[in-house]
Structure formats: structure tokens, C-alpha cells
Design an enzyme around this catalytic site. Structure first.
Site, PDB file in Angstrom:
ATOM      1  N   CYS A 133      -0.143  30.482  25.123  1.00 42.81           N
ATOM      2  CA  CYS A 133      -0.237  30.877  23.719  1.00 42.81           C
ATOM      3  C   CYS A 133       0.953  30.320  22.929  1.00 42.81           C
ATOM      4  O   CYS A 133       1.002  29.124  22.649  1.00 42.81           O
ATOM      5  CB  CYS A 133      -0.370  32.384  23.598  1.00 42.81           C
TER       6      CYS A 133
ATOM      7  N   HIS B 269      -4.743  33.721  26.920  1.00 36.68           N
ATOM      8  CA  HIS B 269      -3.835  34.501  27.765  1.00 36.68           C
ATOM      9  C   HIS B 269      -4.421  34.679  29.164  1.00 36.68           C
ATOM     10  O   HIS B 269      -5.043  35.709  29.464  1.00 36.68           O
ATOM     11  CB  HIS B 269      -3.554  35.862  27.120  1.00 36.68           C
TER      12      HIS B 269
ATOM     13  N   GLU C 189      -2.957  35.450  31.811  1.00 37.22           N
ATOM     14  CA  GLU C 189      -2.332  36.575  32.524  1.00 37.22           C
ATOM     15  C   GLU C 189      -3.027  37.895  32.270  1.00 37.22           C
ATOM     16  O   GLU C 189      -2.771  38.888  32.986  1.00 37.22           O
ATOM     17  CB  GLU C 189      -0.846  36.677  32.139  1.00 37.22           C
TER      18      GLU C 189
END
Length: 223
Positions: free
Chosen positions: A103, A203, A205
Site C-alpha cells: 500500500c 493489503h 497481510e
């Protein structure tokens, strides 16, 4: 594997003070991918000597003056973090370390290489699907370029979670756009060549069981 941290005022127990912090999801993603996470607070880039790869994590907007623009209303910056992460990115690229930008991290890579950003994406695309509301990720589907490094990891298309109101405008020198949302927003970039240098606007994660990008970074660090 080094992960850049957020420099923010935070609260825990009876304390409220400045802290170097990072969402646990980044740490879990690296661990689940077989890596060892090392959190890097703002400071000397000598910390890179202790790691085999770098993750530039998400966070606040990049200071627009770094790409020749004045800040618009709603742009939120962290100049101290910019200074450190730009130095980290430049040093990592110079040393040939594997780099994954997430990001904001993708935007840092782009600006470090001379590119620019769209400061408020809804002004360009006419919707807020990339950042539906504060603290809410937007589900997205990204099409990836055939033959790209990212497509080799994730396939021709990937479902992901986005949270960004800015995006790549002009690409930095040498960067190649390799992933796009349905509205044409660039969602993935990479530096062609031997070294692993990848940026994703989403994202990864946020799904700590979807570790393919982090696993590819770990593999690149082992080479």
C-alpha cells in the site's frame, strides 16, 4: 526480514505515548511464510545490515512535495517516517535486497524512483470502493499481467483487501505496472530483472493464511 514501523501516539495499560508499532498481521504473515520478522523503527538505515529483505508497510500518505505537488485537503503525512523509509528504500535498492512494498510502501517505491501519486483517488475514479470508510477495507479483484513476477506468484487474477485513497499516477523510472483494478487503478508494480522488487496497493497481510507474496519474498532472501 525487516518491516518498517508506524511512528504514532499509542495507548496501552496506563500509558499513552509515542511508539514504534506495527499491526500484528504483518508479523504473523512473515512468520507463516517462514520468515523471521524484525521491526525497524525510524532511525539509522544501518539496520538493513541485520536483514535479508525489506517490507515497506502501509500507513499515512507520502508527503506530496516529494513528487512536486502541494498537499490537498485530506492528505495526512508523517514526514519523519517519509525520511526514514525513503532512505531505507534507496539503500535496499542499492544493495539489491528483495523488497515488498505494501500500500503506502508501493507508493514510497514509486516516488523514490521519480514517480508521482494521485492524492485523492475518488476525484479520478468517481467512487470510494478502494477505501469505503474509515477503518473498513474494500474487497477488490486485481488482474495481473501475464509473464509478470506477481502473476507467477498469484496467478492471472487475485482477490484482495484494499484500503487506499491515493494511487500511482506517473510510474517511477524502471517500474512496470503489472496489476490493475476494474477501474484501471494500478494495483501492482515491479522492477523487471533479477532482483525481487514488488509493490502491491492492496493489503496481503489482512489474510495471514494467504502468504504467497511473503513466501516469495522469503525465498528471494534465501538466494
Amino acid at each position: 526480514m525487516g518491516l518498517s514501523t508506524y511512528l504514532e501516539k499509542a495507548s496501552w495499560g496506563v500509558w499513552r505515548t509515542d511508539a514504534a508499532l506495527l499491526p500484528r498481521s504483518y508479523v504473523d504473515s512473515v512468520v507463516n511464510a517462514g520468515g523471521i520478522p524484525i521491526l525497524l523503527p525510524a532511525g539509522d538505515t544501518q539496520a538493513l545490515s541485520a536483514v535479508d529483505a525489506l517490507v515497506l508497510t502501509g500507513g499515512a500518505d507520502v508527503e506530496p512535495r516529494r513528487y512536486g505537488q502541494e498537499p490537498r485537503a485530506g492528505t495526512v503525512t508523517r514526514p519523519e517516517r517519509d525520511a526514514f523509509e525513503f532512505a531505507l528504500a534507496e539503500a535496499a535498492l542499492d544493495r539489491g535486497l528483495p523488497v515488498l512494498g505494501v500500500c503506502r510502501g508501493m507508493q514510497v517505491l514509486n516516488v523514490v524512483l521519480g514517480g508521482s501519486l494521485t492524492q485523492h483517488l475518488p476525484d479520478r475514479v468517481g467512487h470510494t470502493e478502494h477505501q469505503p470508510s474509515p477503518g473498513v477495507y474494500g474487497p477488490s479483484r486485481v488482474t495481473l499481467a501475464e509473464g509478470s513476477r506477481v502473476a507467477g506468484i498469484l496467478g492471472a487474477e487475485t482477490k484482495c483487501q484494499c484500503y487506499h485513497h491515493q494511487a500511482v499516477d506517473q510510474l517511477g523510472e524502471g517500474l512496470r505496472a503489472v496489476g490493475w483494478a476494474a477501474d484501471g487503478t494500478v494495483e501492482a508494480v515491479e522492477l523487471p530483472g533479477e532482483h525481487f522488487v514488488v509493490g502491491v496497493q492492496w493489503h496481503p497481510e489482512q489474510d495471514t493464511q494467504e502468504v504467497r507474496l511473503f513466501a516469495a519474498l522469503v525465498e528471494a532472501a534465501w538466494r
